[in-house]
Write a protein that holds these residues in place. Structure first.
Motif, PDB file in Angstrom:
ATOM      1  N   THR A  51       0.848  -1.188   0.000  1.00  0.00           N
ATOM      2  CA  THR A  51       0.000   0.000   0.000  1.00  0.00           C
ATOM      3  C   THR A  51       0.881   1.234   0.000  1.00  0.00           C
ATOM      4  OG1 THR A  51      -0.118   0.030   2.416  1.00  0.00           O
ATOM      5  CG2 THR A  51      -1.860  -1.145   1.255  1.00  0.00           C
ATOM      6  N   TYR A  52       0.318   2.349  -0.413  1.00  0.00           N
ATOM      7  CA  TYR A  52       1.052   3.591  -0.424  1.00  0.00           C
ATOM      8  C   TYR A  52       0.113   4.728  -0.038  1.00  0.00           C
ATOM      9  CZ  TYR A  52      -0.912   3.412  -5.116  1.00  0.00           C
ATOM     10  OH  TYR A  52      -1.764   3.272  -6.174  1.00  0.00           O
ATOM     11  N   LYS A  53       0.651   5.894   0.164  1.00  0.00           N
ATOM     12  CA  LYS A  53      -0.110   7.037   0.637  1.00  0.00           C
ATOM     13  C   LYS A  53      -1.249   7.381  -0.322  1.00  0.00           C
ATOM     14  CE  LYS A  53       0.505  11.708   2.352  1.00  0.00           C
ATOM     15  NZ  LYS A  53       1.430  12.773   2.606  1.00  0.00           N
ATOM     16  N   ASN A  54      -2.424   7.672   0.240  1.00  0.00           N
ATOM     17  CA  ASN A  54      -3.639   8.064  -0.478  1.00  0.00           C
ATOM     18  C   ASN A  54      -4.244   6.952  -1.323  1.00  0.00           C
ATOM     19  OD1 ASN A  54      -3.609  10.694   0.560  1.00  0.00           O
ATOM     20  ND2 ASN A  54      -2.173  11.345  -1.015  1.00  0.00           N
ATOM     21  N   ALA A  67      -9.507   9.057   5.943  1.00  0.00           N
ATOM     22  CA  ALA A  67      -8.088   8.696   5.861  1.00  0.00           C
ATOM     23  C   ALA A  67      -7.754   7.724   6.993  1.00  0.00           C
ATOM     24  CB  ALA A  67      -7.223   9.944   5.962  1.00  0.00           C
ATOM     25  N   VAL A  68      -7.168   6.591   6.636  1.00  0.00           N
ATOM     26  CA  VAL A  68      -6.764   5.594   7.619  1.00  0.00           C
ATOM     27  C   VAL A  68      -5.335   5.168   7.340  1.00  0.00           C
ATOM     28  CG1 VAL A  68      -9.078   4.678   8.025  1.00  0.00           C
ATOM     29  CG2 VAL A  68      -7.686   3.681   6.249  1.00  0.00           C
ATOM     30  N   ASN A  69      -4.679   4.646   8.369  1.00  0.00           N
ATOM     31  CA  ASN A  69      -3.334   4.108   8.236  1.00  0.00           C
ATOM     32  C   ASN A  69      -3.453   2.592   8.353  1.00  0.00           C
ATOM     33  OD1 ASN A  69      -0.681   3.415   8.276  1.00  0.00           O
ATOM     34  ND2 ASN A  69      -0.101   4.822   9.909  1.00  0.00           N
ATOM     35  N   VAL A  70      -3.427   1.876   7.221  1.00  0.00           N
ATOM     36  CA  VAL A  70      -3.625   0.431   7.237  1.00  0.00           C
ATOM     37  C   VAL A  70      -2.399  -0.308   7.755  1.00  0.00           C
ATOM     38  CG1 VAL A  70      -5.361   0.426   5.432  1.00  0.00           C
ATOM     39  CG2 VAL A  70      -2.963   0.240   4.807  1.00  0.00           C
ATOM     40  N   CYS A  71      -1.272   0.367   7.855  1.00  0.00           N
ATOM     41  CA  CYS A  71      -0.051  -0.272   8.347  1.00  0.00           C
ATOM     42  C   CYS A  71       0.046  -0.237   9.866  1.00  0.00           C
ATOM     43  CB  CYS A  71       1.175   0.400   7.742  1.00  0.00           C
ATOM     44  SG  CYS A  71       1.210   0.295   5.960  1.00  0.00           S
ATOM     45  N   LYS A  72      -0.759   0.576  10.506  1.00  0.00           N
ATOM     46  CA  LYS A  72      -0.709   0.736  11.952  1.00  0.00           C
ATOM     47  C   LYS A  72      -1.571  -0.343  12.608  1.00  0.00           C
ATOM     48  CE  LYS A  72      -0.704   4.650  15.052  1.00  0.00           C
ATOM     49  NZ  LYS A  72      -1.142   6.029  15.229  1.00  0.00           N
ATOM     50  N   THR A  73      -1.024  -1.031  13.593  1.00  0.00           N
ATOM     51  CA  THR A  73      -1.779  -2.079  14.273  1.00  0.00           C
ATOM     52  C   THR A  73      -2.641  -1.486  15.371  1.00  0.00           C
ATOM     53  OG1 THR A  73       0.023  -2.477  15.824  1.00  0.00           O
ATOM     54  CG2 THR A  73      -0.017  -3.829  13.827  1.00  0.00           C
TER      55      THR A  73
END
Length: 86
Positions: free
Chosen positions: A4-7, A20-26
């Protein structure tokens, strides 16, 4: 999983507008009990969209990246305006 990448568009939001979400953050694990402890929520499988479905889905401020194996939808960085630029 997929890179995945930004946006990048990674899901469907049930309300109008973008989220907006951060899919890499647990998710943080806490030691607190909750009333819904017994309820487990599963992750739904990804929707495999065709090229036509992707083109119909994207909005005017989004772009579609076509590779030989994948279709990736993302927000257009040129249309983010002052909020996205640093």
């Amino acid at each position: 999983g997929d890179e995945t990448y930004k946006n990048m568009i990674v899901g469907i939001h049930q309300r109008p507008g973008d989220l907006a979400v951060n899919v890499c953050k647990t998710k943080q694990l806490t030691n607190m009990r909750s009333a819904t402890k017994g309820i487990t929520v599963g992750i739904t499988a990804p929707i495999d969209m065709s090229l036509d479905a992707c083109v119909e889905y994207i909005a005017t401020d989004e772009i579609l990246e076509v590779t030989p194996t994948k279709f990736r939808m993302a927000k257009n960085p040129d249309m983010l305006g002052k909020k996205g630029k640093k």
